[in-house]
Write a protein that holds these residues in place. Sequence first.
Motif, PDB file in Angstrom:
ATOM      1  N   TRP A 249      80.097  72.086  24.214  1.00  0.00           N
ATOM      2  CA  TRP A 249      80.946  71.575  25.562  1.00  0.00           C
ATOM      3  C   TRP A 249      82.080  72.672  26.116  1.00  0.00           C
ATOM      4  O   TRP A 249      81.701  72.927  27.254  1.00  0.00           O
ATOM      5  CB  TRP A 249      81.327  70.241  25.474  1.00  0.00           C
ATOM      6  CG  TRP A 249      80.376  69.406  24.802  1.00  0.00           C
ATOM      7  CD1 TRP A 249      79.146  69.384  24.497  1.00  0.00           C
ATOM      8  CD2 TRP A 249      81.006  67.861  24.319  1.00  0.00           C
ATOM      9  NE1 TRP A 249      78.682  68.314  23.882  1.00  0.00           N
ATOM     10  CE2 TRP A 249      79.704  67.334  23.784  1.00  0.00           C
ATOM     11  CE3 TRP A 249      82.080  67.146  24.415  1.00  0.00           C
ATOM     12  CZ2 TRP A 249      79.746  66.027  23.200  1.00  0.00           C
ATOM     13  CZ3 TRP A 249      82.253  65.943  23.828  1.00  0.00           C
ATOM     14  CH2 TRP A 249      80.830  65.283  23.489  1.00  0.00           C
ATOM     15  N   THR A 250      82.894  73.096  24.966  1.00  0.00           N
ATOM     16  CA  THR A 250      83.792  74.025  25.677  1.00  0.00           C
ATOM     17  C   THR A 250      83.041  75.395  26.261  1.00  0.00           C
ATOM     18  O   THR A 250      83.398  76.085  27.208  1.00  0.00           O
ATOM     19  CB  THR A 250      84.742  74.464  24.348  1.00  0.00           C
ATOM     20  OG1 THR A 250      85.331  73.414  24.144  1.00  0.00           O
ATOM     21  CG2 THR A 250      85.724  75.607  24.811  1.00  0.00           C
ATOM     22  N   ALA A 255      81.623  78.917  30.862  1.00  0.00           N
ATOM     23  CA  ALA A 255      80.841  79.659  31.420  1.00  0.00           C
ATOM     24  C   ALA A 255      80.394  79.224  32.980  1.00  0.00           C
ATOM     25  O   ALA A 255      80.264  79.839  34.047  1.00  0.00           O
ATOM     26  CB  ALA A 255      79.542  79.471  30.549  1.00  0.00           C
ATOM     27  N   VAL A 256      80.378  77.693  33.121  1.00  0.00           N
ATOM     28  CA  VAL A 256      80.402  77.176  34.321  1.00  0.00           C
ATOM     29  C   VAL A 256      81.405  77.570  35.304  1.00  0.00           C
ATOM     30  O   VAL A 256      81.409  77.935  36.471  1.00  0.00           O
ATOM     31  CB  VAL A 256      80.103  75.693  34.284  1.00  0.00           C
ATOM     32  CG1 VAL A 256      80.132  75.051  35.743  1.00  0.00           C
ATOM     33  CG2 VAL A 256      78.720  75.432  33.841  1.00  0.00           C
ATOM     34  N   ILE A 262      85.340  79.666  40.098  1.00  0.00           N
ATOM     35  CA  ILE A 262      86.430  79.000  40.303  1.00  0.00           C
ATOM     36  C   ILE A 262      87.757  79.617  40.081  1.00  0.00           C
ATOM     37  O   ILE A 262      88.590  79.355  40.822  1.00  0.00           O
ATOM     38  CB  ILE A 262      86.198  77.629  39.437  1.00  0.00           C
ATOM     39  CG1 ILE A 262      84.940  76.928  39.881  1.00  0.00           C
ATOM     40  CG2 ILE A 262      87.588  76.688  39.641  1.00  0.00           C
ATOM     41  CD1 ILE A 262      84.567  75.798  38.699  1.00  0.00           C
ATOM     42  N   PRO A 263      87.742  80.573  38.889  1.00  0.00           N
ATOM     43  CA  PRO A 263      89.215  81.145  38.805  1.00  0.00           C
ATOM     44  C   PRO A 263      89.531  82.016  39.794  1.00  0.00           C
ATOM     45  O   PRO A 263      90.832  82.087  40.286  1.00  0.00           O
ATOM     46  CB  PRO A 263      88.672  82.052  37.507  1.00  0.00           C
ATOM     47  CG  PRO A 263      87.696  81.358  36.739  1.00  0.00           C
ATOM     48  CD  PRO A 263      86.931  80.736  37.846  1.00  0.00           C
ATOM     49  N   ASP A 264      88.458  82.686  40.528  1.00  0.00           N
ATOM     50  CA  ASP A 264      88.886  83.728  41.454  1.00  0.00           C
ATOM     51  C   ASP A 264      89.391  82.828  43.136  1.00  0.00           C
ATOM     52  O   ASP A 264      89.944  83.473  43.761  1.00  0.00           O
ATOM     53  CB  ASP A 264      87.586  84.477  42.134  1.00  0.00           C
ATOM     54  CG  ASP A 264      87.023  85.048  40.905  1.00  0.00           C
ATOM     55  OD1 ASP A 264      87.535  86.156  40.573  1.00  0.00           O
ATOM     56  OD2 ASP A 264      86.115  84.762  40.066  1.00  0.00           O
ATOM     57  N   LEU A 329      81.716  88.090  29.351  1.00  0.00           N
ATOM     58  CA  LEU A 329      81.299  87.331  28.102  1.00  0.00           C
ATOM     59  C   LEU A 329      81.055  85.935  28.146  1.00  0.00           C
ATOM     60  O   LEU A 329      80.212  85.284  27.665  1.00  0.00           O
ATOM     61  CB  LEU A 329      82.635  87.653  27.119  1.00  0.00           C
ATOM     62  CG  LEU A 329      82.808  89.022  26.625  1.00  0.00           C
ATOM     63  CD1 LEU A 329      83.985  89.240  25.920  1.00  0.00           C
ATOM     64  CD2 LEU A 329      81.474  89.475  25.517  1.00  0.00           C
ATOM     65  N   ALA A 330      82.031  85.200  29.204  1.00  0.00           N
ATOM     66  CA  ALA A 330      81.740  83.665  29.486  1.00  0.00           C
ATOM     67  C   ALA A 330      80.220  83.419  29.966  1.00  0.00           C
ATOM     68  O   ALA A 330      79.474  82.589  29.222  1.00  0.00           O
ATOM     69  CB  ALA A 330      82.594  83.520  30.315  1.00  0.00           C
ATOM     70  N   LEU A 331      79.472  84.382  30.801  1.00  0.00           N
ATOM     71  CA  LEU A 331      78.459  84.270  31.268  1.00  0.00           C
ATOM     72  C   LEU A 331      77.514  84.465  30.275  1.00  0.00           C
ATOM     73  O   LEU A 331      76.297  84.039  30.131  1.00  0.00           O
ATOM     74  CB  LEU A 331      78.102  85.063  32.376  1.00  0.00           C
ATOM     75  CG  LEU A 331      79.121  84.875  33.601  1.00  0.00           C
ATOM     76  CD1 LEU A 331      78.915  85.927  34.725  1.00  0.00           C
ATOM     77  CD2 LEU A 331      78.946  83.566  34.163  1.00  0.00           C
ATOM     78  N   LEU A 332      77.821  85.536  29.319  1.00  0.00           N
ATOM     79  CA  LEU A 332      76.576  86.047  28.435  1.00  0.00           C
ATOM     80  C   LEU A 332      76.600  84.829  27.260  1.00  0.00           C
ATOM     81  O   LEU A 332      75.417  84.479  26.784  1.00  0.00           O
ATOM     82  CB  LEU A 332      77.244  87.289  27.768  1.00  0.00           C
ATOM     83  CG  LEU A 332      75.889  87.849  26.684  1.00  0.00           C
ATOM     84  CD1 LEU A 332      74.739  88.541  27.693  1.00  0.00           C
ATOM     85  CD2 LEU A 332      76.793  89.236  26.147  1.00  0.00           C
ATOM     86  N   TYR A 333      77.801  84.494  26.760  1.00  0.00           N
ATOM     87  CA  TYR A 333      77.784  83.437  25.949  1.00  0.00           C
ATOM     88  C   TYR A 333      77.224  82.024  26.264  1.00  0.00           C
ATOM     89  O   TYR A 333      76.829  81.182  25.255  1.00  0.00           O
ATOM     90  CB  TYR A 333      79.320  83.423  24.954  1.00  0.00           C
ATOM     91  CG  TYR A 333      79.619  84.557  24.429  1.00  0.00           C
ATOM     92  CD1 TYR A 333      78.823  85.457  23.881  1.00  0.00           C
ATOM     93  CD2 TYR A 333      80.955  84.750  24.202  1.00  0.00           C
ATOM     94  CE1 TYR A 333      79.359  86.759  23.322  1.00  0.00           C
ATOM     95  CE2 TYR A 333      81.328  85.980  23.385  1.00  0.00           C
ATOM     96  CZ  TYR A 333      80.479  86.957  23.254  1.00  0.00           C
ATOM     97  OH  TYR A 333      80.916  88.118  22.538  1.00  0.00           O
ATOM     98  N   GLY A 334      77.394  81.964  27.407  1.00  0.00           N
ATOM     99  CA  GLY A 334      77.017  80.717  28.010  1.00  0.00           C
ATOM    100  C   GLY A 334      75.744  80.561  28.522  1.00  0.00           C
ATOM    101  O   GLY A 334      75.054  79.693  29.082  1.00  0.00           O
ATOM    102  N   GLY A 335      74.994  81.859  28.294  1.00  0.00           N
ATOM    103  CA  GLY A 335      73.720  81.833  28.952  1.00  0.00           C
ATOM    104  C   GLY A 335      72.555  82.206  27.822  1.00  0.00           C
ATOM    105  O   GLY A 335      72.387  81.307  27.241  1.00  0.00           O
TER     106      GLY A 335
END
Length: 573
Positions: A249-250, A255-256, A262-264, A329-335
């Motif tokens: 879930w984390t 990733a979302v 959202i951070p930007d 990395l967030a997009l790759l690991y969550g994708g």
Amino acid sequence: MTPTPSTTMDPSDSARLRAAIYFVRVHDTAALLSSLLPGLDGPETRALVDRCHFSHAALSVFPPDLPTLHTELAGHGLRVDPTAESVPSAVVRDRLAARHGRDPAELDVRILRPSVDGPLGTDRTVEVFTLTVPPGSRLAPLAAHERAHEHEAHLAFEVRRPEPLVLHGMCAILTRRGAVPDGGGYNAHEDGTVFYFLVPDGSATGYRRVELFAPGDHRAVLGSHLAVLGEASDEESAETLLRLLTGAWTTQALAVFAELGIPDAMSTERGVTAGPLAERVGAQAESLARLLRYLVMLGVAAHDGRGGFRLTSLGALLRADTPGSLRPLALLYGGPFYASFGALGHTVRTGGTAFDHHFGAHHFDHFARHPALADLFDRSMAASARMFEPLTRHPVITAAGAAPGPTTVVDIAGGNGELLARILTAHPRLHGVLLERPHVVEAARGTFAAAGCGDRCTCLAGGFADVPGGGAVYLLSRVLHDWDDDRCREILRHCARAMPADADLLIVERLLPTDGSPSLAVSWDLHMMCNVGGRERTASHYADLLSAVGLSLVSHGPLPLDGHVLHARKAVS
């Protein structure tokens, strides 16, 4: 009006309080750690100092009443915020109750933290655990025992930006150097987790107990710490396991968070409510608010106190424009890697690669067929640039940069050129050669041009068999862990063939620990097995691979993010 003290402090309490105040004023973090754990080596000391700082000395006192204690503190030039009196210490209360066979309900232990100026004006405190014991109280024997044995006296180090792996690693360093786990707990009143240790008898400080204080709820890590002592209850163990089971879930929440940008759209200084933020990023307001509430628990976002949310420094690492952004990395690991990890069971059962099983192709081939994924992968590799910076100051690179005449650094499978560009920028006399797959070379040229060193770098399209000769330094950065041992020996054989007799080879990898301590290398070893078909290795494993092709491991040293640089040269005949 403050009540008048009824009597004076016990002389032992006064003396111990005076000693603690003096101790906090004069000691610095690095020297104190070395005194507490004489076996610490340089890299371990740096790792601890980078992640924590000496925050306070703690002791327990037993005044007849709180006004008497306040008068005593004032006599030492210290003041206490009256609101601090309302902060209970459940951890110390329970320890006292267990030691003395008391009902915890009768032990109203409170925490006071008067401020003390440390060296160079650093902000520190003396942590005073207070249990009032009026004259004639039946708690007097308890107080006498605690004064004599000082069970709760300790030195505390506060952890900066605590993350589970960081906490596991810090605990591992302490235990590796002789510290023994001695309990701990989570204090919901302060939202902080403490890890207690007993240090070796050789400590020169006079204190036997050390506390790591981690802001936030880290009971998942605490569970394994307490399990060493057999102190984790069935309920705590179940909670720890439940937190571990929800790790997916984390991954998806982060990733979302990154995918929607959202951070930007958030600020680290000013809060924003979910409604306006949802409009900016194209989300549904209530769902976004619930996501942000979860991210607050992770420390990625924070409440602003007015119903809004702000970005933390941790969350800012997911901004697209942050130097060294971890968004790729967030997009790759969550994708794609998230999807392939669903087939981890296939890997464990058969030894085959889960990525290949799920996508029908090796991940390098799959990414090469999908340019957007290939670009994401190359950017994700560059996202770990924090590992690179110390490498630009490595003695081999520094010597090459100062050598007379033209000197060349050859980066083999160097991705988009992030590492080589940093080296060439730091050493203007060096020239570079980047060897990469054809579809990556163009992106690398852009990296060199943007860094202002394009005129000093040649980009070659090719494979490992095309390693060029004539270099002074050869680089293999996070390449060998992609492959099995046979392929690694083949790659190293191509390097050895191309290297002049006096050339150096620098290999950047994460090294598996040999003592079972937590490490990012252990996590990445599972990732490499599941998604790439490679593995992480120990230093001795790499030494054997090098020796098989006529190369010799000269040394290895630490880099950020649990990385290491291994230095090899041609073996002397």
